[in-house]
Enzyme design. Structure first.
Site, PDB file in Angstrom:
ATOM      1  N   ASN A 131       0.882  -1.146   0.153  1.00  0.00           N
ATOM      2  CA  ASN A 131       0.021   0.063   0.068  1.00  0.00           C
ATOM      3  C   ASN A 131       0.809   1.343  -0.051  1.00  0.00           C
ATOM      4  OD1 ASN A 131      -2.491  -1.401   0.029  1.00  0.00           O
ATOM      5  ND2 ASN A 131      -2.716  -1.009   2.230  1.00  0.00           N
ATOM      6  N   HIS A 190     -15.821   3.542 -14.609  1.00  0.00           N
ATOM      7  CA  HIS A 190     -15.728   2.647 -13.480  1.00  0.00           C
ATOM      8  C   HIS A 190     -16.768   1.911 -12.789  1.00  0.00           C
ATOM      9  CE1 HIS A 190     -14.700   2.122  -8.836  1.00  0.00           C
ATOM     10  NE2 HIS A 190     -13.904   1.777  -9.534  1.00  0.00           N
TER      11      HIS A 190
END
Length: 720
Positions: A72, A459
């Site tokens: 991350n 998306h």
């Protein structure tokens, strides 16, 4: 001030309808309304790291959480830090929602990251490694190996590693080598025997090999040594007759924030391919190295890579915790989460056209990974591709994964003469190369491939099947919160609606016309479509709840999604809270809202859920004055409450209209709001507090709930 983020929604209706709540005004214009997105994201990653520190999690799963926290952080530097640095380089200084310039944000990032790196190292060195040793898993230094082990490893090195290595020196005849993004390198300081001049050489640690080498594969005890350490111990073989003065492991992170204007490109596919080529050579935004670095080498690298001291990070632990996958993947079930097999709900037991009949009889809401993705969504598209009565299939693909069964189904359908349209989003960050490949494969098979709406990233997670039936054409649709990706469906929590309701499918037909043609339709009857009507409808529903609260009627908003940063919606939520609306937000990642501020957000609570599965579902609830909370309005879909999702992407949100499915959604939300084991409460300053509990946790509860629901349904059908 209300601080409990797990308060029961039913409590909010008690006596609320009998009197108007006291309204406390608060100015809604200062920059102190919102918290920092960058700090909020880093706080989220710290919560992920806390799962690695939590002894209640299985040991090898804790190692995975440590790896995720490192991965991350890599993506954060590539995207967010890279973007901030580009702003500074271009001389633009847009302020964040909390009023900070890019330079101020970078300084804040560094202040947060350095303690996190120390926490990661402490977790690995002082917590996980000793715990692994108790389970006979040893991660050793070269000096800790026995003579027999050293001999074994040297043989492995000579056979498998030495031929792969490529030492690259820097001198007048050899320029500074290109160093790829996130590759681990061994920097070596050398000199000739009769010279005082220092020379630099770089060795790339090959990722094609296991990063931890088992010293005795046949032994019942797991003993490993790192590949980096083995290479370091054998440098003399790579630089014969040279004097090795020092060696230092380091890693570079390059900017992945695009500055290319793709929207003006005549060929989007070509533009994305060019961006991928440029990304390999993008500017360096971070250099990481191990402890006790060679000062000469650090200075040399800084000059060659044009870095400042603020770009340099000394890591007290590993450079790349994802290298530990060889350890976390060990076949030791007792050190992992108990395996779970997703439930197949009765409607999806049907094969062939029977599946369409089940969807036509009643809307179906599937909750992954607790209910099977493969036996529902994947099966829906597969059967559609095989059914001779299906005339057309249309889908949006954002991240589909490798060897996707959806791609195979679409190709099969096209080969059978069906009309197949697939929108492939080429700009899905870090999946561009994979999506280009699949787009080409689909086109070569006769699928109509489009790349979306100019200027917007698509998306939405939608699919449409058009079928010839006895009474005429019938449309079936899937609208979900997650990608059509079999791999992530096992680890991400998502919701998907399969429906044949004409009021929904008619909108979906129009939506695909918008995606593939030049439709300017802006009056969808039921769908919330970004950037067409989603923002205005969400804002109107928030304001409607405020009006209900002000009039003394039941008013409650529950919103579950990934991230929040949309100032206008934030101000509307604050205003609704001031008028008496109860607001619960379940936000996994960063959240710019400040809950629990007197006179501004006293009725707002923000919870983050971190655990075995990545919380990815988007589920929205507005009570709308209803006496029975289940009679309120429920929505699912692809969009977070982020500026980019609501204004700069194509997104789709669908209402849940079936009463039984509303009850299912309400049950899910209640479980999340009551959660203790995996929940963190957000404080008004943007920090989070872990709820102390030994409960089994929301994900375990949802697994049990899915099994119980399926069992009850099966028994009911058997009785009937």
């Amino acid at each position: 001030m209300v601080t409990s983020s797990a308060s029961s929604p039913k409590r909010t209706s008690k006596k609320k309808s009998s009197r108007k709540p006291k309204v406390v005004e608060h100015p809604l214009s200062s920059e102190s309304l919102f918290t920092s997105r960058e700090t909020g994201w880093l706080n989220f990653n710290r919560r992920v790291l806390a799962e690695a520190e939590d002894a209640r999690n299985p040991l090898l799963e804790r190692l995975k959480f440590l790896s995720i926290s490192g991965s991350n952080l890599d993506e954060f530097f590539m995207k967010r830090v890279g973007g901030l640095k580009r702003h500074i380089a271009y001389g633009v200084s847009p302020k964040s929602a909390d009023g900070k310039t890019p330079l101020m944000q970078l300084q804040e990032v560094r202040q947060s990251v350095i303690p996190m790196l120390k926490d990661q190292a402490n977790c690995f060195n002082k917590v996980l490694k000793p715990a692994l040793e108790k389970e006979n898993i040893h991660l050793l230094a070269w000096k800790d190996l026995t003579e027999k082990e050293k001999e074994n490893v040297k043989k492995y090195y000579a056979r498998n590693v030495f031929p792969v290595l490529t030492p690259l020196s820097v001198d007048p005849g050899h320029p500074f080598p290109f160093i790829s993004n996130l590759s681990v390198s061994l920097g070596v300081t050398l000199k000739y025997p009769n010279s005082e001049e220092k020379l630099f050489a770089r060795l790339k640690v090959p990722k094609v090999l296991p990063q931890w080498i088992r010293t005795e594969p046949e032994s019942p005890i797991f003993r490993f040594v790192s590949l980096q350490e083995v290479i370091k111990e054998n440098l003399a073989d790579l630089f014969p007759s040279m004097q090795v003065l020092d060696a230092m492991v380091f890693r570079l992170t390059r900017n992945a924030d695009s500055d290319q204007d793709q929207e003006d490109a005549e060929d989007l596919l070509e533009a994305i391919e060019e961006e991928l080529r440029q990304r390999r050579f993008a500017e360096v935004v971070r250099l990481e190295h191990g402890p006790n670095p060679d000062p000469w080498m650090i200075k040399f690298l800084m000059e060659e890579l044009e870095l400042t001291e603020d770009d340099i990070y000394e890591l007290p632990g590993e450079l790349d915790y994802t290298d530990l996958s060889v350890i976390s993947d060990l076949a030791l079930p007792k050190l992992k989460f108990e395996p779970y097999s997703p439930v197949v709900t009765p409607a999806f037991m049907e094969e062939g056209p029977g599946l369409f009949n089940a969807i036509k009889m009643a809307d179906q809401l599937v909750h992954h990974p607790f209910e099977s993705f493969s036996a529902s969504v994947e099966k829906f598209i597969r059967i559609a591709s095989e059914d001779p009565k299906v005339l057309a299939i249309k889908m949006t693909l954002y991240r589909t994964g490798d060897n996707s069964p959806f791609i195979r189904s679409l190709i099969r359908a096209a080969e059978q003469g069906k009309q197949v349209v697939c929108l492939v989003e080429l700009k899905a960050r870090f999946d561009e190369e994979r999506n280009i490949y699949w787009a080409t494969e689909l086109e070569n098979s006769g699928v109509h491939v489009v790349y979306g709406v100019v200027g917007l990233k698509t998306h939405a997670k939608t699919a449409l099947v058009v079928r010839q039936e006895q009474e005429g054409l019938r449309c079936y649709a899937h609208i979900g919160t997650g990608n059509f990706n079999v791999t992530t469906s096992r680890f991400y929590t998502d919701l998907g609606l399969l429906t044949a309701r004409e009021e929904i499918t008619n909108d979906i037909v129009e939506f695909f016309h918008y995606l593939t043609g030049r439709s300017l339709k802006n009056n969808y009857q039921h769908l919330l479509i970004a950037p067409v009507n989603m923002f205005t409808k969400f804002k109107a529903m928030i304001e409607r709840e405020a009006d209900h609260a002000k009039a003394g009627r039941p008013a409650h908003i529950i919103a579950k999604f990934n991230n929040f940063e949309e100032n206008d919606l934030g101000v509307a939520l604050y205003a609704a809270s001031q008028k008496g609306t109860e607001i619960d937000m379940i936000v996994r990642g960063f959240c710019a809202i400040r809950p629990g501020v007197a006179g501004m957000s006293e009725r707002m609570r923000v919870t983050s859920i971190i655990g075995r599965y990545l919380e990815h579902s988007r589920l929205f609830y507005f009570r709308n004055g209803a006496t029975d909370p289940v009679d309120g309005e429920f929505f699912i879909g692809s969009a977070d409450w982020m500026y980019r999702n609501l204004h700069a992407r194509v997104e789709a949100i669908v209402p849940i209209l079936d009463r039984a499915l509303k009850e299912k959604c309400w049950e899910i939300l209640q479980l999340y709001l009551k959660e203790q084991r995996q929940a963190w409460s957000m404080n008004s300053d943007g920090t989070y507090t872990k709820k102390a509990s030994n409960d089994i946790g929301i994900h375990q509860t949802l697994m049990q709930t899915a099994k119980s629901r399926a069992k009850v349904t099966e028994e009911t059908e058997h009785t009937e």
